[in-house]
Design an enzyme around this catalytic site. Structure first.
Site, short mmCIF file in Angstrom:
data_model
loop_
_atom_site.label_atom_id
_atom_site.label_comp_id
_atom_site.label_asym_id
_atom_site.label_seq_id
_atom_site.Cartn_x
_atom_site.Cartn_y
_atom_site.Cartn_z
N HIS A 230 -2.44 -3.28 -6.78
CA HIS A 230 -3.08 -2.75 -5.53
C HIS A 230 -4.30 -3.07 -5.35
O HIS A 230 -5.22 -2.14 -5.74
CB HIS A 230 -2.55 -1.22 -5.13
N SER B 191 0.71 -1.04 -0.30
CA SER B 191 -0.22 -0.06 -0.02
C SER B 191 0.98 1.21 -0.07
O SER B 191 0.29 2.37 -0.32
CB SER B 191 -0.89 -0.03 1.25
N1 LIG Z 1 -5.35 -4.23 4.90
C1 LIG Z 1 -5.80 -3.68 3.85
O1 LIG Z 1 -6.77 -2.89 4.01
C2 LIG Z 1 -4.86 -3.47 2.88
C3 LIG Z 1 -5.56 -2.94 1.54
C4 LIG Z 1 -4.71 -3.12 0.51
C5 LIG Z 1 -3.26 -3.44 0.38
N2 LIG Z 1 -2.94 -3.92 1.62
C6 LIG Z 1 -1.25 -4.38 1.60
O2 LIG Z 1 -1.46 -6.01 1.60
C7 LIG Z 1 -0.28 -6.38 2.07
C8 LIG Z 1 -0.85 -7.50 3.22
O3 LIG Z 1 -1.56 -6.65 4.04
P1 LIG Z 1 -2.94 -7.55 5.11
O4 LIG Z 1 -3.57 -6.23 5.74
O5 LIG Z 1 -3.37 -8.50 4.36
O6 LIG Z 1 -1.83 -8.16 6.20
P2 LIG Z 1 -2.15 -9.55 7.38
O7 LIG Z 1 -1.35 -9.21 8.34
O8 LIG Z 1 -3.70 -9.49 7.43
O9 LIG Z 1 -1.95 -10.64 6.43
C9 LIG Z 1 -0.53 -10.91 6.13
C10 LIG Z 1 -0.30 -12.64 5.92
O10 LIG Z 1 1.03 -12.59 5.35
C11 LIG Z 1 1.49 -13.87 5.83
N3 LIG Z 1 2.91 -13.72 5.98
C12 LIG Z 1 3.88 -13.49 6.62
N4 LIG Z 1 5.08 -13.89 6.15
C13 LIG Z 1 4.88 -14.68 5.14
C14 LIG Z 1 5.90 -15.31 4.27
N5 LIG Z 1 7.11 -15.32 4.33
N6 LIG Z 1 5.04 -16.12 3.34
C15 LIG Z 1 3.94 -16.31 3.13
N7 LIG Z 1 3.08 -15.63 3.82
C16 LIG Z 1 3.36 -14.86 4.98
C17 LIG Z 1 0.85 -13.97 7.48
O11 LIG Z 1 1.10 -15.01 7.94
C18 LIG Z 1 -0.46 -13.33 7.15
O12 LIG Z 1 -1.62 -14.39 6.98
C19 LIG Z 1 0.28 -5.35 2.66
O13 LIG Z 1 1.35 -4.93 1.97
C20 LIG Z 1 -0.72 -4.16 2.91
O14 LIG Z 1 -0.01 -3.06 2.79
C21 LIG Z 1 -3.49 -3.93 2.84
#
Ligand SMILES: NC(=O)c1ccc[n+]([C@@H]2O[C@H](COP(=O)([O-])OP(=O)(O)OC[C@H]3O[C@@H](n4cnc5c(N)ncnc54)[C@H](O)[C@@H]3O)[C@@H](O)[C@H]2O)c1
Length: 596
Positions: free
Chosen positions: A142, A121
């Site tokens: 994204h 993000s």
């Molecule tokens: N939450 C939001 O609203 C949102 C929106 C758009 C983009 N994003 C982006 O998406 C990405 C993920 O965010 P999120 O909110 O889903 O996070 P989250 O914490 O909900 O999920 C992350 C997942 O990644 C897994 N993980 C960690 N290390 C790993 C590895 N080495 N191999 C495989 N899996 C692994 C974790 O177990 C976890 O399930 C980030 O870059 C964030 O900025 C988030």
């Protein structure tokens, strides 16, 4: 001819990853879903099953289609499983070193032609790409939360991303039924750059106890038509993720203090209050992952007790003024059964005001929302006067005269002399300090702000502004009256912009700055906020409706009161106002309205 991606890998199955898996599998694309442990893999699988089961229960997906969808997903621990996919989307936590490590590994594991994408993000896609030997095949895709629902995808092209890869990914988005905007690699891209300053600001209001979480969220939903309030959205995004995004935006985006994460966020993350995913954030949820909010110790006690606190029964209401707001407010009170005394500056004005109220009530009758008898009864409850002395026996006065402090102060001084003791004196000011008006009287404890929104009969929000001198009883009375009017009264402090304008206008100003910096176009920015965040209008559409002069004046007030450098009005906004491009009312603002 663009390339068709037949199989896709998703790395990280948290809030975003699990939703992204669903988007692909729903569209007939095979997915290899990868996590770091068996337990995390199970959680991801449970999220997908839960989401598709809900779709079936709601009749939005056939059971057979759900089964086919689930069968397209191959669940695996470890990146090695991604050896033969055509495209990988990474959605692991927002840490640069972790993402770089994963991209280096993907570069080794995947086929040479595989495109590697990040769902980051706020981090630099360029910095992530240089961890591989194929930075020209690295791109940002994204998605927005929840991925299966939000239509927008921001495609982030770095200076080395090849044009073919961009075209291939754009074609993929079309196949997924998404609307894409392609932009360069800047912190927060379009939507988050405009969203996170606002979210952080909302958290600072909670931290400063300026207003309650419920009132801040209700204000933005009812005042701006947003699908959810900022604090509920923080819970949906995840506070840990939001923290990392803000932190990165602060560091990459010119150290704008408005992106420095509010300390409360870090404290909540440390305490494990991550939002929906952990079952508790700003709100408390039924269980981790559930969207259902349950009461907790911060939940306000029921309206009943507030109504009981209505020590001052209000039966007769005075409304001073003859403009748009006064017209709407008279109608609202009369329809709700209050006896109303309208006071204007002359019989002629009263006659016009009477016509305006009657016309508006008649519209209700034509639309079938109001019976003729009810209309007549409402009109019968109103007395039309041009003398303030007629307010001697009312229980509440609502002032809605011109937005000039000297005029309002003089009026309140007169009301102080005329009205009986115990009357609640309310001002509808949208920008002046209520305390200034209160101090023009000898009874500042009885003075409160009642900020109605335009059109008052339609908009259900009222901001109840309490000064440092307003008594609890006065606020409770104001709240009870809003309830009787069928409105939601939100209580806030006496600061410039109250809740809604303070949170809304800096965001609009930021959009103007983004346009001014030529990062994107007005159309793409409007699209991004509507399709990525579910806003009813994009910032430029809204600015043209509100009026650029009005917006500039509000933004100036906020800047002058809070002295926040990031609130300085965008030079482009000033120039457009100087040029007379004031929005719809002038035929031209950010867009030309004469040709439509
Ligand atoms: N939450 C939001 O609203 C949102 C929106 C758009 C983009 N994003 C982006 O998406 C990405 C993920 O965010 P999120 O909110 O889903 O996070 P989250 O914490 O909900 O999920 C992350 C997942 O990644 C897994 N993980 C960690 N290390 C790993 C590895 N080495 N191999 C495989 N899996 C692994 C974790 O177990 C976890 O399930 C980030 O870059 C964030 O900025 C988030």
């Amino acid at each position: 001819m663009t390339r068709e991606f037949a199989s896709v890998g998703v790395v990280g199955l948290g809030t975003m990853g699990a939703g992204i898996v669903e988007v692909f599998a729903r569209n007939g694309i095979d997915v290899v879903a990868v996590e770091v442990t068996e337990a995390a893999l199970e959680r991801g699988r449970a999220t997908l099953t839960g989401s598709t089961d809900r779709a079936v229960a709601k009749g939005k997906l056939a059971a057979a289609d759900r089964d086919a969808l689930l069968a397209r997903v191959n669940w695996q621990v470890g990146l090695a499983a991604l050896h033969s996919v055509d495209l990988v989307i990474e959605a692991v936590p927002e840490h640069l070193d972790l993402k770089q490590q994963i991209f280096a590994e993907l570069d080794r594991v995947c086929k040479p032609e595989t495109v590697l994408a990040t769902n980051t993000s706020s981090l630099s896609v360029t910095e992530i790409s240089v961890a591989t030997t194929r930075p020209n095949q690295v791109i940002g895709i994204h998605f927005f939360n929840p991925a299966p629902i939000m239509k927008l995808v921001e495609i982030v092209r770095t200076v080395v991303t090849s044009a073919e890869v961009v075209a291939d990914v754009e074609a993929l988005c079309a196949r997924l039924g998404k609307v894409d905007v392609t932009i360069s690699d800047r912190a927060g891209f379009i939507a988050n750059a405009l969203l996170f300053g606002y979210l952080n600001h909302a958290v600072s209001l909670v931290e400063a106890r300026y207003a309650s979480r419920e009132d801040i969220d209700a204000a933005m939903k009812l005042g701006c038509g947003l699908p959810m309030g900022p604090l509920a959205l923080m819970d949906l995004i995840g506070l840990d993720t939001a923290y990392e995004i803000l932190d990165t935006m602060y560091r990459r985006g010119g150290r704008d203090r408005r992106h420095a994460p509010v300390p409360l966020i870090k404290q909540m993350v440390t305490a494990g209050l991550l939002g929906r995913k952990s079952g508790r954030g700003f709100y408390t949820y039924e269980r981790p992952g559930s969207p259902v909010v349950v009461p907790d110790d911060q939940t306000p006690v029921s309206e009943e007790s507030t109504l009981e606190a209505r020590a001052r029964g209000i039966a007769k209401v005075g409304v001073v003024g003859s403009g748009t707001m006064a017209t709407g407010i008279i109608e609202v009170f009369a329809k709700a059964g209050y006896e109303v005394v309208s006071v204007t500056r002359g019989a002629e004005k009263s006659a016009k005001l009477f016509e305006a109220v009657k016309t508006s009530l008649n519209k209700g009758v034509v639309r079938g929302k109001l019976g003729e008898a009810d209309r007549d009864a409402a009109l019968g409850r109103i007395t039309w006067s041009a003398t303030l002395e007629h307010l001697a026996d009312v229980d509440l006065v609502v002032e809605a005269v011109i937005e000039e402090l000297s005029v309002k102060k003089a009026l309140f001084a007169s009301l102080d002399e005329i009205c009986k003791p115990g009357v609640v004196l309310a001002t509808t000011t949208s920008s002046l300090p209520v305390i200034d008006v209160a101090m023009a009287t000898q009874r500042p404890a009885d003075v409160v702000g009642l900020h109605f929104f335009n059109p008052a009969p339609v908009m259900s929000l009222v901001e109840i502004v309490q000064t440092i001198r307003t008594s609890t009883e006065t606020t409770a009375t104001a709240k009870a009256v809003c309830g009787e009017l069928g409105k939601t009264g939100v209580v806030c402090g006496d600061r410039s912009g109250f809740i809604v304008n303070a949170l809304l206008f800096p965001y609009l100003n930021d959009a103007v700055k983004m346009l001014e910096a030529s990062y994107s176009t007005a159309d793409d920015i409007d699209h991004a906020m509507k399709l990525g965040c579910g806003y009813p209008m994009g910032p430029f559409e809204l600015l043209d409706v509100v009026g650029l002069d009005v917006s500039l004046a509000i933004q100036r007030e906020l800047y002058l009161e809070l002295r926040e450098p990031g609130f300085a009005p965008a030079p482009l906004l000033e120039h457009l106002v100087t040029a007379g491009y004031l929005g719809r009312k002038a035929g031209r603002g950010f867009r030309d309205h004469t040709r439509r």
